[in-house]
Design a protein around this motif. Structure first.
Motif, PDB file in Angstrom:
ATOM      1  N   HIS A   1      14.481  -2.463 -17.373  1.00 40.10           N
ATOM      2  CA  HIS A   1      15.877  -2.317 -17.767  1.00 40.10           C
ATOM      3  C   HIS A   1      16.716  -2.237 -18.265  1.00 40.10           C
TER       4      HIS A   1
ATOM      5  N   MET B   1      16.997  -3.363  -9.187  1.00 39.60           N
ATOM      6  CA  MET B   1      18.217  -3.923  -9.757  1.00 39.60           C
ATOM      7  C   MET B   1      18.447  -5.307  -9.158  1.00 39.60           C
TER       8      MET B   1
ATOM      9  N   PHE C   1      10.979   9.502 -11.772  1.00 41.23           N
ATOM     10  CA  PHE C   1      10.945   8.392 -12.925  1.00 41.23           C
ATOM     11  C   PHE C   1      10.004   8.338 -13.973  1.00 41.23           C
TER      12      PHE C   1
ATOM     13  N   SER D   1      16.056   4.400 -14.089  1.00 38.01           N
ATOM     14  CA  SER D   1      16.324   4.588 -12.609  1.00 38.01           C
ATOM     15  C   SER D   1      15.480   6.141 -11.773  1.00 38.01           C
TER      16      SER D   1
ATOM     17  N   ARG E   1      14.707   2.385  -3.949  1.00 40.73           N
ATOM     18  CA  ARG E   1      14.058   1.534  -5.456  1.00 40.73           C
ATOM     19  C   ARG E   1      14.805   1.147  -5.954  1.00 40.73           C
ATOM     20  N   ASN E   2      16.371   2.081  -6.016  1.00 40.73           N
ATOM     21  CA  ASN E   2      16.561   1.275  -7.152  1.00 40.73           C
ATOM     22  C   ASN E   2      17.269  -0.171  -6.974  1.00 40.73           C
ATOM     23  N   SER E   3      17.726   0.199  -5.649  1.00 46.73           N
ATOM     24  CA  SER E   3      18.512  -2.060  -4.733  1.00 46.73           C
ATOM     25  C   SER E   3      17.308  -2.612  -5.138  1.00 46.73           C
TER      26      SER E   3
END
Length: 261
Positions: free
Chosen positions: A146, A67, A170, A151, A62-64
């Motif tokens: 962002h 970003m 989260f 994250s 999910r972080n990938s």
């Protein structure tokens, strides 16, 4: 309003996934498949960007995706969600109606045994009612995420040390960063049933992992919240493990979360 799906997948045919999920917007697909690669294709006049990664872990995937998100609105999703026709119009209409909201939580249909939430009406999410929402209910303004620098935890969720809870953590972090979260009764999709990647029954590990999670979620209130959780669900969860033992296991997990083991 550019809407983009952020899909966490494992060993999927990414060329077929957008059609199967009925994706009608752009998408970033993170496919955890044991190799590195990138490809993109067009589907329903939108670009589907697909990243293959060797690393495993739902939080990491999910972080990938986050970003790499470039849309105005990010829809967190899993490979087993099938979206309704018109979901994108519902999302856009909701964000125009709630102009000051950073995150909206939508209904996704699941089997009754797996249901942890269902929004009957619109409501504001606070510290005391955020803990039931899965990641696939979360739709957010990408810039707000962002800007808040939030994250997903790498300690919790499928492929991580502890079973689940990365979604609750989260949302907790989003609330700590003063993001406004609203839950809505609109339905945008349905989960296709499959074998869980992390749930293998109400085992000792389930209760201990839940204790670790409660330490991170509730801090000094972890113990009373654990007791409340067990008393509310003991008819379902404590058929094989007596509830007092389950309570002891959760307290062991709380101590482990504190680093006192």
């Amino acid at each position: 309003m550019k809407i983009e799906m952020l899909v966490s997948a494992v060993n999927q045919d990414v060329r077929a996934l957008a059609k199967r999920m009925n994706i009608r917007t752009g998408a970033v697909i993170i496919n955890q498949c044991g190799e590195f690669g990138y490809e993109e294709y067009r589907h329903n006049s939108h670009t589907i960007r697909c990243y293959s990664l060797k690393e495993r872990g739902v939080g990491l995937s999910r972080n990938s995706a986050l970003m790499r998100a470039g849309g105005e609105i990010a829809v967190f999703s899993d490979e087993d969600i099938i979206y309704e026709d018109g979901y994108e119009e519902k999302i856009e209409k909701a964000f125009r109606q709630y102009e000051d909201a950073d995150i909206l939580l939508f209904n996704v249909k699941v089997a009754p045994a797996r249901r942890t939430y269902w929004n009957e009406k619109a409501k504001r999410i606070h510290w005391y009612n955020y803990g039931r929402y899965p990641a696939y209910s979360i739709v957010a303004r990408t810039e707000a995420l962002h800007r808040a620098n939030v994250s997903f935890s790498l300690l919790f969720g499928g492929g991580a040390k502890y079973s689940n809870g990365e979604d609750s953590l989260f949302l907790r972090d989003c609330l700590h960063k003063k993001l406004k979260i609203i839950a809505l009764p609109e339905v945008i999709g349905e989960e296709k049933e499959r074998e869980s990647t992390w749930f293998h029954g109400y085992t000792d590990k389930f209760f201990k992992d839940r204790g670790v999670l409660y330490h991170f979620l509730y801090g000094r209130l972890a113990v009373p919240f654990s007791l409340r959780f067990l008393l509310a669900h003991k008819e379902e969860m404590c058929k094989e493990t007596e509830w007092k033992r389950a309570y002891s296991l959760m307290k062991d997990g709380i101590r482990e979360g504190k680093g006192k083991v």
